[in-house]
Design a protein around this motif. Structure first.
Motif, PDB file in Angstrom:
ATOM      1  N   THR A  11       0.832  -1.193   0.000  1.00  0.00           N
ATOM      2  CA  THR A  11       0.000   0.000   0.000  1.00  0.00           C
ATOM      3  C   THR A  11       0.871   1.250   0.000  1.00  0.00           C
ATOM      4  O   THR A  11       1.898   1.278   0.662  1.00  0.00           O
ATOM      5  CB  THR A  11      -0.910   0.016   1.249  1.00  0.00           C
ATOM      6  OG1 THR A  11      -1.675  -1.184   1.268  1.00  0.00           O
ATOM      7  CG2 THR A  11      -1.844   1.198   1.275  1.00  0.00           C
ATOM      8  N   TRP A  12       0.422   2.268  -0.725  1.00  0.00           N
ATOM      9  CA  TRP A  12       1.096   3.553  -0.681  1.00  0.00           C
ATOM     10  C   TRP A  12       0.623   4.288   0.556  1.00  0.00           C
ATOM     11  O   TRP A  12      -0.577   4.318   0.860  1.00  0.00           O
ATOM     12  CB  TRP A  12       0.759   4.383  -1.918  1.00  0.00           C
ATOM     13  CG  TRP A  12       1.443   5.716  -1.912  1.00  0.00           C
ATOM     14  CD1 TRP A  12       2.678   6.000  -2.395  1.00  0.00           C
ATOM     15  CD2 TRP A  12       0.936   6.946  -1.376  1.00  0.00           C
ATOM     16  NE1 TRP A  12       2.982   7.323  -2.195  1.00  0.00           N
ATOM     17  CE2 TRP A  12       1.921   7.938  -1.567  1.00  0.00           C
ATOM     18  CE3 TRP A  12      -0.250   7.307  -0.743  1.00  0.00           C
ATOM     19  CZ2 TRP A  12       1.764   9.251  -1.159  1.00  0.00           C
ATOM     20  CZ3 TRP A  12      -0.412   8.618  -0.332  1.00  0.00           C
ATOM     21  CH2 TRP A  12       0.586   9.578  -0.541  1.00  0.00           C
ATOM     22  N   LEU A  13       1.555   4.871   1.297  1.00  0.00           N
ATOM     23  CA  LEU A  13       1.221   5.666   2.468  1.00  0.00           C
ATOM     24  C   LEU A  13       1.816   7.054   2.320  1.00  0.00           C
ATOM     25  O   LEU A  13       2.899   7.218   1.752  1.00  0.00           O
ATOM     26  CB  LEU A  13       1.777   5.012   3.743  1.00  0.00           C
ATOM     27  CG  LEU A  13       1.156   3.684   4.141  1.00  0.00           C
ATOM     28  CD1 LEU A  13       1.887   3.097   5.340  1.00  0.00           C
ATOM     29  CD2 LEU A  13      -0.319   3.844   4.454  1.00  0.00           C
ATOM     30  N   ASP A  45      -6.170   9.951  10.905  1.00  0.00           N
ATOM     31  CA  ASP A  45      -7.324  10.054  10.025  1.00  0.00           C
ATOM     32  C   ASP A  45      -6.894  10.004   8.559  1.00  0.00           C
ATOM     33  O   ASP A  45      -7.514   9.321   7.736  1.00  0.00           O
ATOM     34  CB  ASP A  45      -8.065  11.353  10.328  1.00  0.00           C
ATOM     35  CG  ASP A  45      -9.416  11.431   9.660  1.00  0.00           C
ATOM     36  OD1 ASP A  45     -10.145  10.413   9.668  1.00  0.00           O
ATOM     37  OD2 ASP A  45      -9.743  12.499   9.113  1.00  0.00           O
ATOM     38  N   GLN A  46      -5.819  10.692   8.219  1.00  0.00           N
ATOM     39  CA  GLN A  46      -5.321  10.691   6.846  1.00  0.00           C
ATOM     40  C   GLN A  46      -4.861   9.295   6.431  1.00  0.00           C
ATOM     41  O   GLN A  46      -5.155   8.832   5.325  1.00  0.00           O
ATOM     42  CB  GLN A  46      -4.166  11.684   6.708  1.00  0.00           C
ATOM     43  CG  GLN A  46      -3.629  11.778   5.303  1.00  0.00           C
ATOM     44  CD  GLN A  46      -2.461  12.742   5.194  1.00  0.00           C
ATOM     45  OE1 GLN A  46      -1.931  13.226   6.173  1.00  0.00           O
ATOM     46  NE2 GLN A  46      -2.052  13.006   3.966  1.00  0.00           N
ATOM     47  N   ILE A  47      -4.171   8.590   7.301  1.00  0.00           N
ATOM     48  CA  ILE A  47      -3.704   7.235   7.000  1.00  0.00           C
ATOM     49  C   ILE A  47      -4.889   6.311   6.765  1.00  0.00           C
ATOM     50  O   ILE A  47      -4.911   5.528   5.811  1.00  0.00           O
ATOM     51  CB  ILE A  47      -2.804   6.704   8.128  1.00  0.00           C
ATOM     52  CG1 ILE A  47      -1.492   7.500   8.185  1.00  0.00           C
ATOM     53  CG2 ILE A  47      -2.514   5.214   7.953  1.00  0.00           C
ATOM     54  CD1 ILE A  47      -0.680   7.259   9.430  1.00  0.00           C
ATOM     55  N   ILE A  48      -5.910   6.398   7.617  1.00  0.00           N
ATOM     56  CA  ILE A  48      -7.099   5.554   7.464  1.00  0.00           C
ATOM     57  C   ILE A  48      -7.771   5.814   6.123  1.00  0.00           C
ATOM     58  O   ILE A  48      -8.147   4.885   5.404  1.00  0.00           O
ATOM     59  CB  ILE A  48      -8.077   5.780   8.636  1.00  0.00           C
ATOM     60  CG1 ILE A  48      -7.502   5.170   9.914  1.00  0.00           C
ATOM     61  CG2 ILE A  48      -9.445   5.182   8.332  1.00  0.00           C
ATOM     62  CD1 ILE A  48      -8.276   5.492  11.165  1.00  0.00           C
ATOM     63  N   ASN A  49      -7.909   7.082   5.744  1.00  0.00           N
ATOM     64  CA  ASN A  49      -8.570   7.409   4.474  1.00  0.00           C
ATOM     65  C   ASN A  49      -7.762   6.934   3.277  1.00  0.00           C
ATOM     66  O   ASN A  49      -8.324   6.435   2.301  1.00  0.00           O
ATOM     67  CB  ASN A  49      -8.847   8.904   4.385  1.00  0.00           C
ATOM     68  CG  ASN A  49      -9.967   9.331   5.299  1.00  0.00           C
ATOM     69  OD1 ASN A  49     -10.927   8.603   5.491  1.00  0.00           O
ATOM     70  ND2 ASN A  49      -9.840  10.496   5.886  1.00  0.00           N
ATOM     71  N   VAL A  50      -6.443   7.063   3.331  1.00  0.00           N
ATOM     72  CA  VAL A  50      -5.591   6.617   2.224  1.00  0.00           C
ATOM     73  C   VAL A  50      -5.658   5.102   2.075  1.00  0.00           C
ATOM     74  O   VAL A  50      -5.812   4.571   0.977  1.00  0.00           O
ATOM     75  CB  VAL A  50      -4.134   7.093   2.440  1.00  0.00           C
ATOM     76  CG1 VAL A  50      -3.175   6.369   1.519  1.00  0.00           C
ATOM     77  CG2 VAL A  50      -4.037   8.588   2.235  1.00  0.00           C
ATOM     78  N   VAL A  51      -5.556   4.385   3.187  1.00  0.00           N
ATOM     79  CA  VAL A  51      -5.604   2.920   3.145  1.00  0.00           C
ATOM     80  C   VAL A  51      -6.979   2.447   2.686  1.00  0.00           C
ATOM     81  O   VAL A  51      -7.091   1.536   1.861  1.00  0.00           O
ATOM     82  CB  VAL A  51      -5.225   2.320   4.517  1.00  0.00           C
ATOM     83  CG1 VAL A  51      -5.490   0.833   4.556  1.00  0.00           C
ATOM     84  CG2 VAL A  51      -3.763   2.614   4.828  1.00  0.00           C
ATOM     85  N   ASN A  52      -8.023   3.086   3.180  1.00  0.00           N
ATOM     86  CA  ASN A  52      -9.389   2.729   2.792  1.00  0.00           C
ATOM     87  C   ASN A  52      -9.577   2.850   1.283  1.00  0.00           C
ATOM     88  O   ASN A  52     -10.126   1.962   0.636  1.00  0.00           O
ATOM     89  CB  ASN A  52     -10.381   3.611   3.540  1.00  0.00           C
ATOM     90  CG  ASN A  52     -11.808   3.351   3.155  1.00  0.00           C
ATOM     91  OD1 ASN A  52     -12.158   2.273   2.701  1.00  0.00           O
ATOM     92  ND2 ASN A  52     -12.652   4.341   3.341  1.00  0.00           N
ATOM     93  N   PHE A  78     -18.409   4.559   3.079  1.00  0.00           N
ATOM     94  CA  PHE A  78     -18.534   4.794   4.509  1.00  0.00           C
ATOM     95  C   PHE A  78     -17.499   5.826   4.932  1.00  0.00           C
ATOM     96  O   PHE A  78     -16.526   6.077   4.238  1.00  0.00           O
ATOM     97  CB  PHE A  78     -18.373   3.502   5.325  1.00  0.00           C
ATOM     98  CG  PHE A  78     -17.060   2.802   5.127  1.00  0.00           C
ATOM     99  CD1 PHE A  78     -15.971   3.109   5.905  1.00  0.00           C
ATOM    100  CD2 PHE A  78     -16.931   1.818   4.161  1.00  0.00           C
ATOM    101  CE1 PHE A  78     -14.761   2.462   5.718  1.00  0.00           C
ATOM    102  CE2 PHE A  78     -15.740   1.160   3.971  1.00  0.00           C
ATOM    103  CZ  PHE A  78     -14.647   1.492   4.757  1.00  0.00           C
ATOM    104  N   ASP A  79     -17.745   6.428   6.083  1.00  0.00           N
ATOM    105  CA  ASP A  79     -16.820   7.387   6.670  1.00  0.00           C
ATOM    106  C   ASP A  79     -16.243   6.792   7.943  1.00  0.00           C
ATOM    107  O   ASP A  79     -16.916   6.045   8.661  1.00  0.00           O
ATOM    108  CB  ASP A  79     -17.529   8.704   7.022  1.00  0.00           C
ATOM    109  CG  ASP A  79     -17.987   9.446   5.782  1.00  0.00           C
ATOM    110  OD1 ASP A  79     -17.262   9.418   4.775  1.00  0.00           O
ATOM    111  OD2 ASP A  79     -19.075  10.052   5.833  1.00  0.00           O
TER     112      ASP A  79
END
Length: 105
Positions: A11-13, A45-52, A78-79
């Motif tokens: 995954t890109w982070l 929050d940013q990491i969660i959104n990118v991974v999602n 979903f959020d």
């Protein structure tokens, strides 16, 4: 940690800035007593959104052959919200969960 693809998770982070908190004691030769790693909430929050966005396909039919008979793409939305229950306990909430299923004719 620099931005890039991490092969271990495929995954890109984004760039992840961490803060090291060092607990020091100068009474003996063991100066470092404890080390803690901290992140700001916005970074989590940013990491969660990118991974999602990278882990879920645009069409869930790609993930499971049992979904193949649905006539249109299954787009899961979903959020993710972060809530601190206590100083040391983080709750991750899934909100506004939705998808539309088009049944075969």
């Amino acid at each position: 940690l620099s931005a890039g693809v991490y092969e271990g998770i495929g995954t890109w982070l984004p760039e992840i800035r961490v803060m090291l908190v060092l607990w020091l004691r100068f009474t003996d030769q063991r100066y470092v007593v404890r080390v803690q790693v901290a992140l700001v909430d916005g970074m989590i929050d940013q990491i969660i959104n990118v991974v999602n966005s990278q882990c879920l396909p645009r069409d869930l039919r790609e993930m499971d052959p049992r979904l193949a008979e649905f006539s249109e793409p299954i787009d899961l939305r979903f959020d993710v919200a972060l809530r601190w229950v206590r100083d040391n306990r983080l709750r991750i909430e899934i909100n506004d969960f939705g998808l539309k299923l088009h049944l075969p004719r």
